[in-house]
Design a protein around this motif. Structure first.
Motif, PDB file in Angstrom:
ATOM      1  N   LYS A 161      -3.667  -4.550 -14.501  1.00  0.00           N
ATOM      2  CA  LYS A 161      -3.020  -3.311 -14.068  1.00  0.00           C
ATOM      3  C   LYS A 161      -3.211  -2.204 -15.103  1.00  0.00           C
ATOM      4  CE  LYS A 161       0.524  -5.408 -11.126  1.00  0.00           C
ATOM      5  NZ  LYS A 161       1.969  -5.497 -10.799  1.00  0.00           N
ATOM      6  N   LYS A 162      -3.254  -2.607 -16.373  1.00  0.00           N
ATOM      7  CA  LYS A 162      -3.434  -1.633 -17.456  1.00  0.00           C
ATOM      8  C   LYS A 162      -4.773  -0.912 -17.336  1.00  0.00           C
ATOM      9  CE  LYS A 162      -3.255  -1.293 -22.508  1.00  0.00           C
ATOM     10  NZ  LYS A 162      -3.089  -2.043 -23.784  1.00  0.00           N
ATOM     11  N   HIS A 225      -3.363  -3.540   0.750  1.00  0.00           N
ATOM     12  CA  HIS A 225      -2.104  -3.682   0.027  1.00  0.00           C
ATOM     13  C   HIS A 225      -2.280  -3.897  -1.475  1.00  0.00           C
ATOM     14  CE1 HIS A 225      -0.608  -4.294   4.120  1.00  0.00           C
ATOM     15  NE2 HIS A 225       0.597  -4.060   3.650  1.00  0.00           N
ATOM     16  N   LYS A 227      -2.717  -2.793  -4.908  1.00  0.00           N
ATOM     17  CA  LYS A 227      -2.556  -1.549  -5.685  1.00  0.00           C
ATOM     18  C   LYS A 227      -1.665  -1.812  -6.906  1.00  0.00           C
ATOM     19  CE  LYS A 227      -1.149   0.213  -1.880  1.00  0.00           C
ATOM     20  NZ  LYS A 227      -0.696   1.081  -0.777  1.00  0.00           N
ATOM     21  N   GLN A 228      -1.413  -0.783  -7.674  1.00  0.00           N
ATOM     22  CA  GLN A 228      -0.725  -0.893  -8.960  1.00  0.00           C
ATOM     23  C   GLN A 228       0.586  -1.669  -8.878  1.00  0.00           C
ATOM     24  OE1 GLN A 228      -1.857   0.502 -11.994  1.00  0.00           O
ATOM     25  NE2 GLN A 228      -0.157  -0.514 -13.025  1.00  0.00           N
ATOM     26  N   ASP A 229       1.435  -1.355  -7.906  1.00  0.00           N
ATOM     27  CA  ASP A 229       2.765  -1.961  -7.837  1.00  0.00           C
ATOM     28  C   ASP A 229       2.843  -3.108  -6.843  1.00  0.00           C
ATOM     29  OD1 ASP A 229       2.362  -0.422  -5.617  1.00  0.00           O
ATOM     30  OD2 ASP A 229       4.327   0.572  -5.650  1.00  0.00           O
ATOM     31  N   SER A 230       1.681  -3.627  -6.449  1.00  0.00           N
ATOM     32  CA  SER A 230       1.636  -4.653  -5.411  1.00  0.00           C
ATOM     33  C   SER A 230       1.854  -6.056  -5.984  1.00  0.00           C
ATOM     34  CB  SER A 230       0.277  -4.600  -4.704  1.00  0.00           C
ATOM     35  OG  SER A 230       0.059  -5.757  -3.933  1.00  0.00           O
ATOM     36  N   PRO A 231       2.572  -6.924  -5.229  1.00  0.00           N
ATOM     37  CA  PRO A 231       2.703  -8.329  -5.661  1.00  0.00           C
ATOM     38  C   PRO A 231       1.405  -9.109  -5.510  1.00  0.00           C
ATOM     39  CG  PRO A 231       3.712  -8.025  -3.502  1.00  0.00           C
ATOM     40  CD  PRO A 231       3.342  -6.654  -3.998  1.00  0.00           C
ATOM     41  N   CYS A 233      -1.493  -8.492  -6.849  1.00  0.00           N
ATOM     42  CA  CYS A 233      -2.372  -8.450  -8.019  1.00  0.00           C
ATOM     43  C   CYS A 233      -2.451  -9.798  -8.732  1.00  0.00           C
ATOM     44  CB  CYS A 233      -1.884  -7.386  -8.998  1.00  0.00           C
ATOM     45  SG  CYS A 233      -1.989  -5.703  -8.353  1.00  0.00           S
ATOM     46  N   ASP A 318       3.977 -10.434   1.969  1.00  0.00           N
ATOM     47  CA  ASP A 318       3.424  -9.463   1.024  1.00  0.00           C
ATOM     48  C   ASP A 318       2.432  -8.482   1.644  1.00  0.00           C
ATOM     49  OD1 ASP A 318       4.948 -10.727  -0.843  1.00  0.00           O
ATOM     50  OD2 ASP A 318       3.298 -11.701  -1.905  1.00  0.00           O
TER      51      ASP A 318
END
Length: 345
Positions: A161-162, A225, A227-231, A233, A318
């Motif tokens: 994510k970083k 679905h 993306k950055q804030d997605s479960p 990942c 999800d």
């Protein structure tokens, strides 16, 4: 310093897009308005809106060229599980996937969706409503599965994510449908050679078979679905028809619809598994001297005689997954597409 051009969100690439699943995925992406790049060792069709790049999966420079200005990549490339070419599995599933990840990171791809397999948690014993928290198989049923485990780890561990690089793995099970080069053609070939008369075990084992359109749907939902804030990942998700069926009922439905007799005679599971194991050991011992290709391998016996079906609850929660095509309709569509393999033909 040169300004980096942000990849178009409507441009994507399908690695392995000339294969069975890959082509169905490409066709659906085009229907949804995507401009698609296919990267594969061969080109098997042409389609408006699709650019083809032929190349070796381990050639990073060729991949970088193909992935230019792409924000989303689907990695579907893999040799057929029935192959016995261990070097090919190693090269494509492990070395090739390392190269895919590196190429994606170098050109700024944001999302990578991997086609994995539910077999990564299967060791030849019963799995009933298996969830994603099952551990990876310590004794994979074949070398294909062993390399798929490594492949999935490579992709999921690369998620960051970083750095803005998001990855997810889709685990389908028993994919079938029109243009499938494996399940139906192999089933018909065995029936024609008189090899589909027997049921291994008592015939009560439930399994998942998954229609190709539903697998494609799962891949696209995952991409949407992710993306950055997605479960999603760095996670793996089971995608099936969510309708477990008796293994031998499924085989019988396909065979009878194409004019062949359904299997009738029962053989004890442990007896067949023992014979398959013995033949497998003989192939290892005599491999340098003579080529032996037994019909029943321990893997095939385990797949035919045990329960192995999986929960889609996590994918439903999800990413809102629901199968688009029910199992009976899926079987009907598949059989209709294989009328040239009918017994009369």
């Amino acid at each position: 310093m040169a300004t980096r051009i942000r990849p178009s969100t409507k441009r994507c690439a399908v690695i392995g897009g000339s294969g069975f699943l890959g082509r169905h995925l490409v066709e659906r992406l085009v229907e949804k308005g995507f401009s698609v790049t296919v990267f594969d060792i061969t080109q098997s069709y042409e389609l408006p809106g699709v650019t083809f790049h032929q190349g070796d999966l381990c050639d990073k420079q060729a991949l970088i060229t193909a992935l230019k200005d792409v924000s989303l990549v689907f990695h579907c490339a893999s040799p057929a599980p029935a192959s016995d070419d261990r070097a090919l599995f190693q090269r494509v599933n492990i070395e090739g996937t390392h190269t895919v990840v590196e190429a994606c990171q170098e050109v700024g791809v944001q999302k990578l969706v991997l086609t994995s397999s539910a077999s990564v948690v299967f060791e030849g014993t019963d799995i009933k409503n298996g969830k994603e928290d099952l551990p990876y198989a310590k004794r994979p049923i074949d070398y294909y599965t062993e390399t798929k485990i490594q492949q999935e780890k490579i992709v999921l561990e690369a998620c960051s994510k970083k750095k803005g690089f998001f990855t997810v793995a889709i685990r389908p099970h028993g994919i079938f449908g029109p243009r499938d080069p494996q399940l139906v053609p192999i089933l018909v070939d065995m029936a024609r050679r008189g090899k589909m008369k027997f049921i291994i075990g008592d015939g009560s084992n439930l399994v998942d078979f998954t229609y190709v359109e539903n697998v494609v749907h799962g891949h696209i939902l995952a991409a949407e679905h992710l993306k950055q804030d997605s479960p999603l990942c760095g996670k793996a998700y089971h995608i099936t028809n969510d309708e477990p069926i008796l293994f031998w009922d499924f085989m019988s439905k396909v065979l009878v619809s194409l004019g062949y007799d359904a299997p009738r005679y029962h053989l004890p599971y442990m007896l067949v598994y023992g014979i398959a194991l013995l033949l497998w050991l003989l192939t290892l011992l005599l491999g340098p001297l003579v080529t032996i290709k037994p019909i029943f391998t321990p893997m095939r016996v385990a797949l035919a005689g045990t329960h192995h079906y999986y929960s889609c609850a996590q994918a439903k929660q999800d990413m809102g997954y629901q199968p688009l095509v029910g199992l009976q309709e899926a079987i009907s569509r598949t059989v209709t597409s294989y009328m040239h393999l009918r017994k009369e033909a």
